[in-house]
Design an enzyme around this catalytic site. Structure first.
Site, PDB file in Angstrom:
ATOM      1  N   ARG A 167       0.853  -1.190   0.000  1.00  0.00           N
ATOM      2  CA  ARG A 167       0.000   0.000   0.000  1.00  0.00           C
ATOM      3  C   ARG A 167       0.892   1.244   0.000  1.00  0.00           C
ATOM      4  O   ARG A 167       1.915   1.292   0.701  1.00  0.00           O
ATOM      5  CB  ARG A 167      -0.905   0.035   1.244  1.00  0.00           C
ATOM      6  CG  ARG A 167      -2.074  -0.947   1.194  1.00  0.00           C
ATOM      7  CD  ARG A 167      -3.103  -0.595   0.112  1.00  0.00           C
ATOM      8  NE  ARG A 167      -4.243  -1.510   0.081  1.00  0.00           N
ATOM      9  CZ  ARG A 167      -4.351  -2.584  -0.703  1.00  0.00           C
ATOM     10  NH1 ARG A 167      -3.380  -2.896  -1.534  1.00  0.00           N
ATOM     11  NH2 ARG A 167      -5.434  -3.341  -0.669  1.00  0.00           N
ATOM     12  N   HIS A 170      -1.269  -0.256  -9.811  1.00  0.00           N
ATOM     13  CA  HIS A 170      -1.870  -1.210  -8.859  1.00  0.00           C
ATOM     14  C   HIS A 170      -2.319  -2.488  -9.578  1.00  0.00           C
ATOM     15  O   HIS A 170      -3.490  -2.882  -9.503  1.00  0.00           O
ATOM     16  CB  HIS A 170      -3.050  -0.554  -8.119  1.00  0.00           C
ATOM     17  CG  HIS A 170      -3.365  -1.241  -6.818  1.00  0.00           C
ATOM     18  ND1 HIS A 170      -3.774  -0.582  -5.692  1.00  0.00           N
ATOM     19  CD2 HIS A 170      -3.339  -2.558  -6.460  1.00  0.00           C
ATOM     20  CE1 HIS A 170      -3.977  -1.444  -4.712  1.00  0.00           C
ATOM     21  NE2 HIS A 170      -3.715  -2.661  -5.159  1.00  0.00           N
TER      22      HIS A 170
HETATM   23  P1  NDP Z   1      -1.588 -11.176   5.290  1.00  0.00           P
HETATM   24  O1  NDP Z   1      -2.487 -10.487   6.241  1.00  0.00           O
HETATM   25  O2  NDP Z   1      -1.786 -12.633   5.055  1.00  0.00           O
HETATM   26  O3  NDP Z   1      -0.073 -10.973   5.720  1.00  0.00           O
HETATM   27  C1  NDP Z   1       0.395  -9.816   6.299  1.00  0.00           C
HETATM   28  C2  NDP Z   1       1.782 -10.073   6.874  1.00  0.00           C
HETATM   29  O4  NDP Z   1       2.278  -8.834   7.396  1.00  0.00           O
HETATM   30  C3  NDP Z   1       1.787 -11.075   8.032  1.00  0.00           C
HETATM   31  O5  NDP Z   1       2.910 -11.887   7.936  1.00  0.00           O
HETATM   32  C4  NDP Z   1       1.901 -10.170   9.260  1.00  0.00           C
HETATM   33  O6  NDP Z   1       2.581 -10.752  10.359  1.00  0.00           O
HETATM   34  C5  NDP Z   1       2.743  -9.036   8.730  1.00  0.00           C
HETATM   35  N1  NDP Z   1       2.543  -7.826   9.522  1.00  0.00           N
HETATM   36  C6  NDP Z   1       1.415  -7.105   9.694  1.00  0.00           C
HETATM   37  N2  NDP Z   1       1.632  -6.044  10.509  1.00  0.00           N
HETATM   38  C7  NDP Z   1       2.922  -6.132  10.859  1.00  0.00           C
HETATM   39  C8  NDP Z   1       3.750  -5.332  11.700  1.00  0.00           C
HETATM   40  N3  NDP Z   1       3.267  -4.254  12.317  1.00  0.00           N
HETATM   41  N4  NDP Z   1       5.027  -5.712  11.861  1.00  0.00           N
HETATM   42  C9  NDP Z   1       5.508  -6.807  11.235  1.00  0.00           C
HETATM   43  N5  NDP Z   1       4.778  -7.611  10.425  1.00  0.00           N
HETATM   44  C10 NDP Z   1       3.510  -7.262  10.238  1.00  0.00           C
HETATM   45  O7  NDP Z   1      -1.706 -10.383   3.911  1.00  0.00           O
HETATM   46  P2  NDP Z   1      -1.454 -10.893   2.420  1.00  0.00           P
HETATM   47  O8  NDP Z   1      -0.141 -11.561   2.387  1.00  0.00           O
HETATM   48  O9  NDP Z   1      -2.633 -11.631   1.926  1.00  0.00           O
HETATM   49  O10 NDP Z   1      -1.397  -9.488   1.639  1.00  0.00           O
HETATM   50  C11 NDP Z   1      -0.454  -8.497   1.994  1.00  0.00           C
HETATM   51  C12 NDP Z   1      -0.829  -7.146   1.419  1.00  0.00           C
HETATM   52  O11 NDP Z   1      -0.534  -7.107   0.027  1.00  0.00           O
HETATM   53  C13 NDP Z   1      -2.310  -6.795   1.481  1.00  0.00           C
HETATM   54  O12 NDP Z   1      -2.669  -6.297   2.751  1.00  0.00           O
HETATM   55  C14 NDP Z   1      -2.429  -5.733   0.399  1.00  0.00           C
HETATM   56  O13 NDP Z   1      -2.224  -4.461   0.966  1.00  0.00           O
HETATM   57  C15 NDP Z   1      -1.290  -6.067  -0.565  1.00  0.00           C
HETATM   58  N6  NDP Z   1      -1.770  -6.496  -1.878  1.00  0.00           N
HETATM   59  C16 NDP Z   1      -1.461  -5.738  -2.983  1.00  0.00           C
HETATM   60  C17 NDP Z   1      -1.858  -6.132  -4.238  1.00  0.00           C
HETATM   61  C18 NDP Z   1      -1.430  -5.381  -5.461  1.00  0.00           C
HETATM   62  O14 NDP Z   1      -1.882  -5.699  -6.564  1.00  0.00           O
HETATM   63  N7  NDP Z   1      -0.554  -4.405  -5.347  1.00  0.00           N
HETATM   64  C19 NDP Z   1      -2.674  -7.348  -4.433  1.00  0.00           C
HETATM   65  C20 NDP Z   1      -2.891  -8.092  -3.216  1.00  0.00           C
HETATM   66  C21 NDP Z   1      -2.468  -7.656  -1.993  1.00  0.00           C
HETATM   67  P3  NDP Z   1       1.955 -11.960  11.217  1.00  0.00           P
HETATM   68  O15 NDP Z   1       1.787 -13.098  10.243  1.00  0.00           O
HETATM   69  O16 NDP Z   1       2.982 -12.264  12.236  1.00  0.00           O
HETATM   70  O17 NDP Z   1       0.643 -11.467  11.739  1.00  0.00           O
END
Ligand code: NDP
Length: 307
Positions: free
Chosen positions: A222, A270
């Protein structure tokens, strides 16, 4: 009855629902229907007030991985289960995007494009894959698949998340100290973090300045995670070599934004990982069955973390 809110390609989504659950009544804004009959909404980019139209809403399906547009809304109670997509064909697309950005710097394709514009024939020394350390911020549904896949290409891969996990072939870091360590040893830093109060503005001068000189940034998560002016300064003073940016503070990216014309920035609209109707609807339908059976659906968003 399920209300579908998506564009473009609405018909492809309707066809996918008809294919995966023919007996499910799916309506859109173009149909006449009683709003109190709607039990579920499946949506992307939900418009303001959308959910308030449906008094008997039992669950909401986000037709994407990121749910920042669905949480903390006045029209959607946190009591209503919010279910998002897990991978659903997006991880492979992320791998492709990250490989493109990595190869751009590893094989100097950015420099060659510049040399071509000057009619200059000049070879650079190439780097091998094991010299390109990839650091992935966020090892969730997408980050884990991406990390595993990139190790099979021979790249050294590290990742950062909140809680500990074991991931074969991937060095996993947690906590603030872990973040600093990962950044210091990443030739390509990739964000796959969700948009939360903790991740907004995380990629600022302080953090990006810790990347090794000549490193690249790939933001496919994002736009609000990056402090744009800080990134521009680090590119201009040659600390960073390249940035592949797919997401922005404001989308579409305003036409006068300096990223558009910056020689070290690649802008994409995007599109790093699009939601594919077939695998997405398959997941929604499987989760509808779970809900009907009183089971917990896959991809349920936790209200406390907001992702
Ligand atoms: P998930 O929710 O499955 O994974 C998020 C990861 O980020 C988890 O490993 C989580 O840790 C980690 N995380 C969250 N907050 C923190 C923090 N404060 N400190 C450290 N680690 C953190 O999301 P997805 O993998 O499904 O998707 C990720 C993002 O990709 C989406 O939220 C979206 O914004 C983006 N996206 C973009 C697209 C594009 O076309 N550009 C398409 C699809 C997605 P933990 O596992 O330990 O909770």
């Amino acid at each position: 009855m399920l209300y579908l809110h998506i564009e473009p390609d609405q018909q492809q989504w309707l066809d996918a629902f008809a294919h995966h659950q023919p007996d499910l009544k799916v309506v859109t804004a173009e149909d006449d229907f009683a709003a109190d009959q709607v039990r579920w909404v499946a949506a992307w980019n939900p418009s303001e007030g959308l959910f308030a139209r449906f008094p008997n809403l039992e669950a909401v399906f986000a037709l994407g991985a990121g749910v920042d547009a669905f949480v903390r809304r006045d029209d959607l109670s946190s009591e209503v289960p919010l279910i998002r997509l897990l991978d659903a064909g997006m991880a492979d697309q992320m791998v492709e995007y990250i490989l493109w950005a990595t190869l751009t710097v590893q094989r100097d394709f950015d420099l060659y494009a510049d040399l071509q514009r000057q009619n200059k024939w000049q070879e650079h020394t190439a780097r091998s894959r094991d010299q390109m350390r990839l650091g992935i911020l966020g090892l969730g549904a997408l980050g884990q698949q991406v990390a595993k896949s990139l190790t099979t290409y021979g790249y050294p891969v590290s990742g950062w998340k909140r809680s500990e996990i074991e991931l074969e072939g991937v060095k996993v870091f947690t906590g603030d100290q872990g973040l600093q360590q990962l950044v210091q040893q990443s030739d390509v830093l990739i964000s796959l973090l969700p948009n939360t109060p903790q991740t907004r503005g995380l990629l600022d001068a302080k953090l990006l300045g810790k990347l090794p000189k000549g490193a690249a940034l790939v933001n496919v998560a994002r736009g609000v995670q990056v402090v744009d002016d800080d990134l521009l300064k680090l590119l201009d003073n040659d600390h960073l070599r390249f940035a592949a940016l797919d997401v922005f503070h404001e989308e579409p990216l305003p036409t006068d934004h300096p990223f558009w014309q910056h020689p070290k920035v690649a802008v994409t609209p995007h599109m790093a990982a699009a939601t594919l109707p077939e695998p997405a609807v398959k997941q929604v339908v499987a989760n509808l069955k779970k809900l009907e059976a009183g089971q917990e659906p896959e991809g349920l968003v936790k209200a406390e973390s907001g992702y």
